[in-house]
Scaffold this motif. Structure first.
Motif, PDB file in Angstrom:
ATOM      1  N   GLU A  95      -1.980   4.397  14.685  1.00 47.43           N
ATOM      2  CA  GLU A  95      -0.785   4.260  13.754  1.00 47.43           C
ATOM      3  C   GLU A  95      -0.636   2.846  13.147  1.00 47.43           C
ATOM      4  OE1 GLU A  95       2.188   7.918  15.841  1.00 47.43           O
ATOM      5  OE2 GLU A  95       2.310   5.711  16.291  1.00 47.43           O
ATOM      6  N   ASN A  96      -0.698   1.841  13.734  1.00 51.22           N
ATOM      7  CA  ASN A  96      -0.672   0.639  13.188  1.00 51.22           C
ATOM      8  C   ASN A  96      -1.963   0.587  12.164  1.00 51.22           C
ATOM      9  OD1 ASN A  96       1.007  -1.909  14.371  1.00 51.22           O
ATOM     10  ND2 ASN A  96       0.758  -0.364  15.927  1.00 51.22           N
ATOM     11  N   VAL A  97      -3.103   0.736  12.382  1.00 52.06           N
ATOM     12  CA  VAL A  97      -4.064   0.398  11.509  1.00 52.06           C
ATOM     13  C   VAL A  97      -4.023   1.555  10.306  1.00 52.06           C
ATOM     14  CG1 VAL A  97      -6.770   0.487  11.074  1.00 52.06           C
ATOM     15  CG2 VAL A  97      -5.722  -0.112  13.372  1.00 52.06           C
ATOM     16  N   SER A  98      -3.694   2.559  10.635  1.00 51.97           N
ATOM     17  CA  SER A  98      -3.478   3.701   9.725  1.00 51.97           C
ATOM     18  C   SER A  98      -2.539   3.412   8.507  1.00 51.97           C
ATOM     19  CB  SER A  98      -3.058   5.225  10.021  1.00 51.97           C
ATOM     20  OG  SER A  98      -2.917   5.996   9.158  1.00 51.97           O
ATOM     21  N   PHE A  99      -1.085   2.713   9.125  1.00 47.74           N
ATOM     22  CA  PHE A  99      -0.082   2.177   8.408  1.00 47.74           C
ATOM     23  C   PHE A  99      -0.650   1.128   7.418  1.00 47.74           C
ATOM     24  CE2 PHE A  99       3.241  -0.846   7.684  1.00 47.74           C
ATOM     25  CZ  PHE A  99       4.023  -0.198   6.983  1.00 47.74           C
ATOM     26  N   PHE A 100      -1.277   0.110   7.934  1.00 52.52           N
ATOM     27  CA  PHE A 100      -1.482  -1.104   7.065  1.00 52.52           C
ATOM     28  C   PHE A 100      -2.569  -0.431   5.873  1.00 52.52           C
ATOM     29  CE2 PHE A 100       0.341  -3.471  10.583  1.00 52.52           C
ATOM     30  CZ  PHE A 100       1.332  -4.079   9.743  1.00 52.52           C
ATOM     31  N   THR A 101      -3.535   0.162   6.557  1.00 57.53           N
ATOM     32  CA  THR A 101      -4.783   0.860   5.568  1.00 57.53           C
ATOM     33  C   THR A 101      -4.080   1.588   4.461  1.00 57.53           C
ATOM     34  OG1 THR A 101      -6.265   0.674   7.540  1.00 57.53           O
ATOM     35  CG2 THR A 101      -7.018   1.884   5.504  1.00 57.53           C
ATOM     36  N   GLY A 102      -3.207   2.495   4.733  1.00 58.02           N
ATOM     37  CA  GLY A 102      -2.465   3.263   3.994  1.00 58.02           C
ATOM     38  C   GLY A 102      -1.842   2.552   2.690  1.00 58.02           C
ATOM     39  N   LEU A 103      -1.415   1.203   3.105  1.00 55.26           N
ATOM     40  CA  LEU A 103      -0.746   0.335   2.043  1.00 55.26           C
ATOM     41  C   LEU A 103      -1.809   0.166   0.960  1.00 55.26           C
ATOM     42  CD1 LEU A 103       1.348  -2.157   4.175  1.00 55.26           C
ATOM     43  CD2 LEU A 103       2.128  -0.005   2.991  1.00 55.26           C
ATOM     44  N   TYR A 104      -3.031   0.389   1.183  1.00 55.30           N
ATOM     45  CA  TYR A 104      -3.899   0.025   0.223  1.00 55.30           C
ATOM     46  C   TYR A 104      -4.369   1.131  -0.562  1.00 55.30           C
ATOM     47  CZ  TYR A 104      -4.236  -4.652   2.312  1.00 55.30           C
ATOM     48  OH  TYR A 104      -3.941  -5.792   3.006  1.00 55.30           O
ATOM     49  N   GLY A 105      -3.838   2.301  -0.419  1.00 57.28           N
ATOM     50  CA  GLY A 105      -4.188   3.494  -1.204  1.00 57.28           C
ATOM     51  C   GLY A 105      -4.849   4.478  -0.673  1.00 57.28           C
ATOM     52  N   LEU A 106      -5.370   4.185   0.600  1.00 55.35           N
ATOM     53  CA  LEU A 106      -6.453   5.146   1.357  1.00 55.35           C
ATOM     54  C   LEU A 106      -5.525   6.435   1.687  1.00 55.35           C
ATOM     55  CD1 LEU A 106      -7.973   2.455   1.258  1.00 55.35           C
ATOM     56  CD2 LEU A 106      -9.241   3.415   3.252  1.00 55.35           C
ATOM     57  N   ARG A 107      -6.128   7.626   1.654  1.00 53.16           N
ATOM     58  CA  ARG A 107      -5.317   8.918   2.369  1.00 53.16           C
ATOM     59  C   ARG A 107      -6.429   9.893   2.594  1.00 53.16           C
ATOM     60  NH1 ARG A 107      -1.914   5.582   1.071  1.00 53.16           N
ATOM     61  NH2 ARG A 107       0.108   5.777  -0.274  1.00 53.16           N
ATOM     62  N   GLY A 108      -5.930  10.814   3.483  1.00 53.89           N
ATOM     63  CA  GLY A 108      -6.558  11.932   3.990  1.00 53.89           C
ATOM     64  C   GLY A 108      -7.751  11.457   4.845  1.00 53.89           C
ATOM     65  N   ALA A 109      -8.845  12.287   4.595  1.00 50.75           N
ATOM     66  CA  ALA A 109      -9.872  12.023   5.615  1.00 50.75           C
ATOM     67  C   ALA A 109     -10.500  10.574   5.404  1.00 50.75           C
ATOM     68  CB  ALA A 109     -11.137  12.815   5.151  1.00 50.75           C
ATOM     69  N   LEU A 110     -10.521  10.057   4.407  1.00 51.03           N
ATOM     70  CA  LEU A 110     -10.959   8.639   4.235  1.00 51.03           C
ATOM     71  C   LEU A 110     -10.258   7.653   4.876  1.00 51.03           C
ATOM     72  CD1 LEU A 110     -13.054   6.728   2.845  1.00 51.03           C
ATOM     73  CD2 LEU A 110     -11.534   6.748   0.799  1.00 51.03           C
ATOM     74  N   LEU A 111      -8.784   7.775   4.950  1.00 51.67           N
ATOM     75  CA  LEU A 111      -8.060   7.153   5.824  1.00 51.67           C
ATOM     76  C   LEU A 111      -8.196   7.113   7.231  1.00 51.67           C
ATOM     77  CD1 LEU A 111      -5.459   5.284   6.004  1.00 51.67           C
ATOM     78  CD2 LEU A 111      -4.083   7.249   6.009  1.00 51.67           C
ATOM     79  N   LYS A 112      -8.476   8.237   7.846  1.00 54.02           N
ATOM     80  CA  LYS A 112      -8.787   8.513   9.217  1.00 54.02           C
ATOM     81  C   LYS A 112     -10.101   8.004   9.487  1.00 54.02           C
ATOM     82  CE  LYS A 112      -9.081  12.473  12.292  1.00 54.02           C
ATOM     83  NZ  LYS A 112     -10.565  12.155  12.691  1.00 54.02           N
ATOM     84  N   GLU A 113     -10.925   8.119   8.758  1.00 49.06           N
ATOM     85  CA  GLU A 113     -12.332   7.543   8.869  1.00 49.06           C
ATOM     86  C   GLU A 113     -12.344   6.119   9.142  1.00 49.06           C
ATOM     87  OE1 GLU A 113     -16.454   6.704   6.469  1.00 49.06           O
ATOM     88  OE2 GLU A 113     -15.362   8.570   5.985  1.00 49.06           O
ATOM     89  N   ARG A 114     -11.683   5.425   8.281  1.00 46.60           N
ATOM     90  CA  ARG A 114     -11.721   3.936   8.183  1.00 46.60           C
ATOM     91  C   ARG A 114     -10.862   3.480   9.305  1.00 46.60           C
ATOM     92  NH1 ARG A 114     -12.607   1.742   2.945  1.00 46.60           N
ATOM     93  NH2 ARG A 114     -14.775   2.973   1.789  1.00 46.60           N
ATOM     94  N   THR A 115      -9.694   4.061   9.481  1.00 50.34           N
ATOM     95  CA  THR A 115      -8.813   3.593  10.721  1.00 50.34           C
ATOM     96  C   THR A 115      -9.658   3.590  12.179  1.00 50.34           C
ATOM     97  OG1 THR A 115      -6.923   4.426   9.711  1.00 50.34           O
ATOM     98  CG2 THR A 115      -6.772   4.146  11.888  1.00 50.34           C
ATOM     99  N   GLU A 116     -10.239   5.003  12.141  1.00 55.23           N
ATOM    100  CA  GLU A 116     -11.254   5.259  13.478  1.00 55.23           C
ATOM    101  C   GLU A 116     -12.327   4.172  13.348  1.00 55.23           C
ATOM    102  OE1 GLU A 116     -12.226   9.102  13.556  1.00 55.23           O
ATOM    103  OE2 GLU A 116      -9.997   9.711  14.173  1.00 55.23           O
ATOM    104  N   GLU A 117     -13.040   3.777  12.363  1.00 55.36           N
ATOM    105  CA  GLU A 117     -13.889   2.941  12.446  1.00 55.36           C
ATOM    106  C   GLU A 117     -13.707   1.496  12.525  1.00 55.36           C
ATOM    107  OE1 GLU A 117     -17.093   2.742   8.723  1.00 55.36           O
ATOM    108  OE2 GLU A 117     -15.300   1.425   8.265  1.00 55.36           O
TER     109      GLU A 117
END
Length: 311
Positions: A95-117
């Motif tokens: 949730e931490n990584v997803s939250f901060f990454t989402g601030l840069y406009g990433l959404r959906g499958a791409l957000l999930k992929e980058r967070t896990e990566e």
């Protein structure tokens, strides 16, 4: 190709000049060491590069674009790993990584992929659902890095990423920094550990009193002080030696006491060891060991600034 260009950068706090007409370039794909003692202007500079602090005068360009005129572009293409942890203890690592990454406009499958990566990259792939409050200090530092790199910024600023952690976590972070460099990331790396800068950085700048006073590879910087030698004297201290008297001895350019070790920089051609030992004995200081060291990056820093990086 330069990814970052700093031109006549100045920052004032009232009458105090923290950064004084600084000029600096960082090339695309390099790990650039930015070293300075506390109060030298290092943190103020990187905070301006990260758009966290307003510029008084001068210009910073990211990929040729003025960051003040292109704030959204600059923020979208910069990641910062702050010295103070910037994570939420009551949210999972994912949730931490997803939250901060989402601030840069990433959404959906791409957000999930980058967070896990990003979590896999820092070795926390098996702790995605865990709360940071259960993490060691080193794991929190690694989570901090994941939050900064998940959106794949072109420029990553790492401010003391290994401060206060155990050796195993430190080694893991250094390995991750090297891997980011191999993958083509551009990194500005600040540290109080000289061995990290020597090991990681392709180029290094030393800042003092708001100005760049030396720049180059570790080998190039060490080559500038071939006329210097470093003497380490192990002491048993009940009272501190008189550093002022030592500095007045012939050939001495810098003196620093660190724990129980006296580190002295001297002109190489001056034979002054007997005078140094005599002064210590006059001050009733017990001497345990004497060793002459080959010049290293710490020698360069002490010679140029007259103080230790941790001062």
């Amino acid at each position: 190709m330069n990814i970052l260009e700093i031109e006549n950068l100045t920052k004032k706090f009232g009458d105090f000049v923290a950064v004084d007409q600084m000029n600096l370039t960082v090339r695309k794909g390099e790990i650039f060491g930015f070293l300075g003692a506390n109060g030298a202007g290092k943190s103020t500079t990187i905070n301006m590069v990260a758009s966290l602090l307003q510029i008084t005068r001068g210009e910073i360009r990211l990929n040729g674009r003025n960051i003040e005129k292109n704030r959204t572009y600059a923020k979208m293409n910069t990641g910062i790993v702050p010295q103070e942890l910037a994570i939420y203890e009551d949210m999972t690592a994912y949730e931490n990584v997803s939250f901060f990454t989402g601030l840069y406009g990433l959404r959906g499958a791409l957000l999930k992929e980058r967070t896990e990566e990003a979590l896999e990259f820092v070795g926390l792939g098996d702790r995605m659902k865990a709360m940071p409050k259960t993490f060691s200090g080193g794991m929190k530092r690694r989570l901090n890095i994941a939050c900064a790199i998940a959106h794949r910024p072109e420029l990553i600023i790492m401010d003391e990423p290994t401060v206060g952690i155990d050796p195993q976590s430190r080694n893991y972070i250094l390995k991750s920094v090297r891997k980011l460099g191999e993958l083509g990331s551009t990194i500005i790396y600040t540290t109080h550990y000289m061995e990290e800068a020597e090991e990681l950085c392709t180029r290094i700048a030393i800042v003092d009193h708001g100005k760049i006073i030396a720049e180059g590879s570790a080998e190039q910087l060490k080559a500038t002080i071939t006329d210097s030698k470093e003497i380490w004297i192990g002491l048993k201290l009940e009272t501190e030696p008189n550093l002022g008297k030592l500095k007045e001895l012939p050939g001495i350019t810098a003196v620093h006491l660190e724990d129980q070790t006296l580190k002295i920089i001297s002109k190489a051609e001056v034979n002054n060891l007997n005078l140094i030992l005599q002064q210590l004995m006059e001050d009733h200081i017990e001497i345990r060991s004497v060793d002459e060291k080959a010049p290293n990056l710490e020698t360069v820093f002490l010679t140029l600034t007259g103080r230790n990086l941790r001062d």
